[in-house]
Design a protein around this motif. Structure first.
Motif, short mmCIF file in Angstrom:
data_model
loop_
_atom_site.label_atom_id
_atom_site.label_comp_id
_atom_site.label_asym_id
_atom_site.label_seq_id
_atom_site.Cartn_x
_atom_site.Cartn_y
_atom_site.Cartn_z
N THR A 207 0.84 -1.20 0.00
CA THR A 207 0.00 0.00 0.00
C THR A 207 0.88 1.25 0.00
OG1 THR A 207 0.01 0.01 2.40
CG2 THR A 207 -1.82 -1.13 1.33
N GLN A 208 0.25 2.39 -0.27
CA GLN A 208 0.98 3.68 -0.22
C GLN A 208 1.53 3.88 1.19
OE1 GLN A 208 -1.18 6.79 -2.95
NE2 GLN A 208 -2.64 6.03 -1.49
N TYR A 209 0.72 3.50 2.17
CA TYR A 209 1.14 3.67 3.56
C TYR A 209 2.43 2.89 3.84
CZ TYR A 209 1.39 2.81 8.52
OH TYR A 209 1.85 2.67 9.79
N LEU A 234 1.53 21.22 -0.67
CA LEU A 234 1.19 19.80 -0.51
C LEU A 234 -0.28 19.65 -0.09
CD1 LEU A 234 2.58 16.99 -0.49
CD2 LEU A 234 2.90 17.27 1.96
N GLY A 235 -1.04 18.84 -0.86
CA GLY A 235 -2.43 18.56 -0.48
C GLY A 235 -3.43 19.34 -1.31
N THR A 236 -4.69 19.24 -0.89
CA THR A 236 -5.79 19.90 -1.60
C THR A 236 -6.41 20.95 -0.69
OG1 THR A 236 -6.23 17.86 -2.81
CG2 THR A 236 -8.02 19.44 -2.75
N GLY A 238 -8.65 23.69 -2.30
CA GLY A 238 -9.86 24.25 -2.90
C GLY A 238 -10.89 23.16 -3.08
N ASP A 239 -12.15 23.52 -3.16
CA ASP A 239 -13.24 22.56 -3.41
C ASP A 239 -13.20 21.36 -2.47
OD1 ASP A 239 -14.41 23.96 -5.42
OD2 ASP A 239 -13.21 23.01 -7.00
N LEU A 240 -13.00 21.62 -1.19
CA LEU A 240 -12.96 20.49 -0.25
C LEU A 240 -14.37 19.96 -0.03
CD1 LEU A 240 -10.44 21.78 2.41
CD2 LEU A 240 -10.12 19.90 0.82
P1 ATP Z 1 -6.28 6.50 0.40
O1 ATP Z 1 -6.49 7.62 1.38
O2 ATP Z 1 -7.47 5.62 0.23
O3 ATP Z 1 -5.01 5.73 0.64
P2 ATP Z 1 -5.45 8.49 -1.51
O4 ATP Z 1 -4.14 8.67 -0.82
O5 ATP Z 1 -5.45 8.54 -3.02
O6 ATP Z 1 -6.13 7.16 -1.05
P3 ATP Z 1 -7.81 10.17 -1.43
O7 ATP Z 1 -8.59 10.53 -0.20
O8 ATP Z 1 -8.51 9.29 -2.38
O9 ATP Z 1 -6.44 9.61 -0.94
O10 ATP Z 1 -7.37 11.53 -2.14
C1 ATP Z 1 -7.27 11.67 -3.54
C2 ATP Z 1 -7.04 13.17 -3.85
O11 ATP Z 1 -8.20 13.90 -3.45
C3 ATP Z 1 -5.87 13.80 -3.09
O12 ATP Z 1 -5.23 14.73 -3.94
C4 ATP Z 1 -6.52 14.51 -1.91
O13 ATP Z 1 -5.80 15.66 -1.49
C5 ATP Z 1 -7.90 14.89 -2.47
N1 ATP Z 1 -8.92 14.81 -1.42
C6 ATP Z 1 -9.02 13.91 -0.42
N2 ATP Z 1 -10.11 14.13 0.34
C7 ATP Z 1 -10.74 15.20 -0.20
C8 ATP Z 1 -11.94 15.94 0.13
N3 ATP Z 1 -12.70 15.60 1.16
N4 ATP Z 1 -12.27 16.99 -0.66
C9 ATP Z 1 -11.51 17.32 -1.73
N5 ATP Z 1 -10.37 16.69 -2.09
C10 ATP Z 1 -9.98 15.65 -1.34
#
Ligand code: ATP
Length: 366
Positions: A207-209, A234-236, A238-240
């Protein structure tokens, strides 16, 4: 372009003080006048790097070199168990097996063809829920679904099937990481060929982890990653996608499918983070086929979490990447919720965001 060719180029005119002005032409900037010979601009770019930038690049390089030298096999612990499910198994039984064994996914085996048949993950259960939701009269049928029918369910609800990808355990770990990023797979099975039978053999799943933990434990260069979360974006942010404690679980699941995300922060009316609903939480809710419970609120559903739930990890935008690797080294982190000083939601950092940054930042095909 080799150095010798650069020396034959005409000198670039100074874009600030043009030597001659001829009517309107002089007002039009020629893009080429701004271009410096390639070697020159590289050297200049390197000169403008701060010591922190240089350390960061060095840290990233040491991670990438490490991933190229190690194989996927190296990530596996000395002793591990592997639970493989037969595609003839009923979906509802598979749920119990996952729960009893404290796992959230398993490779599938087609015993009719003696081949690896993909991975069973929480997305498959979420698809079954979507199917039931669209066809409420089909509950008795849902109970009879076998793992082999999961692909038909995907088709029925119009979900793009995931590629059945796998890697050979002895290939470089870097390849497995690149494949995962390319296909957005969160885990990848290691498949070998049995010497005696010539048939496929699933060795394990990484896994990624596990990969990030392997890096955090073994690569000293992670200490050099001193840039902050906001410095490197790093991360997201906008549009959360978020929900409140009162949101029905089914709405959160629709959100996960629509946006292809595996977690949704639960916030109050001031955007303060109260919890995070994760795709794996669905398993505890639908065990025993209680699909009608999906209209219950997120708040109630979260009460069903296992006692040993690891908790929600948070960080601030000022936290540095090396401290995130420190957290990964010490704990079972699956994502970090980015908050401000008052616990208000700022963003979310998934493991794929971290893997993507450490593998691809600054690469030519970024
Ligand atoms: P997992 O957490 O299952 O190991 P992953 O690492 O791909 O999988 P995801 O949660 O599927 O994580 O995230 C995919 C993308 O979506 C990432 O770029 C993350 O920042 C973004 N993301 C995650 N949660 C949200 C949310 N609630 N709203 C908007 N974007 C999100």
């Amino acid at each position: 372009m080799p150095d010798t060719a650069e020396s034959t180029r005409p000198a670039a005119p100074n874009p600030v003080e043009p030597t001659a002005r001829h009517g309107h032409e002089s007002l039009i900037a020629q893009p080429s006048t701004f271009l410096l010979p390639r070697g020159h601009s590289r050297a200049m770019a390197e000169e403008s790097l701060t010591p922190v930038d240089k350390d960061q690049l060095q840290g990233l390089k040491s991670i990438r070199d490490f991933l190229k030298k190690r194989t996927s096999y190296d990530v596996l612990p000395l002793s591990f168990r592997l639970i493989i499910l037969n595609t003839d198994l009923l979906v509802k039984k598979s749920l119990n097996i996952l729960l009893q064994n404290g796992i959230v996914s398993a490779p599938l085996w087609d015993s009719h063809t003696s081949t690896f048949a993909g991975l069973l993950t929480t997305s498959d259960y979420i698809n079954v829920v979507q199917y039931y939701w669209q066809n409420p009269d089909a509950l008795s049928q849902v109970d009879q679904f076998r793992l082999s029918s999961l692909r038909e369910i995907e088709k029925a609800i119009n979900v793009q099937p995931l590629e059945t990808l796998s890697v050979h355990p002895m290939r470089p770990l870097y390849e497995a990481c690149r494949q995962m990023l390319k296909t957005r797979a969160r885990r990848i099975p290691l498949v070998d060929i049995d010497d005696e039978t010539g048939r496929e053999m699933v060795v394990s799943v990484i896994t990624q982890y596990r990969i990030l933990k392997f890096i955090a434990v073994n690569v000293e260069g992670t200490e050099l990653l001193k840039k902050s979360v906001s410095d490197i974006g790093l991360g997201t942010y906008g549009d959360l996608q978020t929900a409140s404690m009162d949101t029905p679980v089914i709405d959160v699941m629709h959100m996960m499918v629509k946006y292809n995300i595996s977690s949704v922060p639960i916030i109050d009316s001031d955007r303060r983070v109260l919890n995070v609903f994760e795709a794996v939480d669905v398993i505890a809710i639908i065990k025993g086929g209680a699909y009608e419970e999906l209209t219950t609120s997120v708040g109630e559903a979260l009460l069903k979490r296992a006692e040993d739930f690891a908790g929600i990890y948070t960080c601030s935008e000022e936290d540095r990447l090396n401290s995130i690797f420190d957290t990964i080294r010490k704990s079972r982190v699956h994502r970090l919720v980015v908050i401000d000083d008052e616990n208000r939601l700022r963003g979310i950092i998934s493991l794929s965001d971290i893997l993507q940054y450490v593998l691809l930042y600054g690469e030519d095909d970024d």
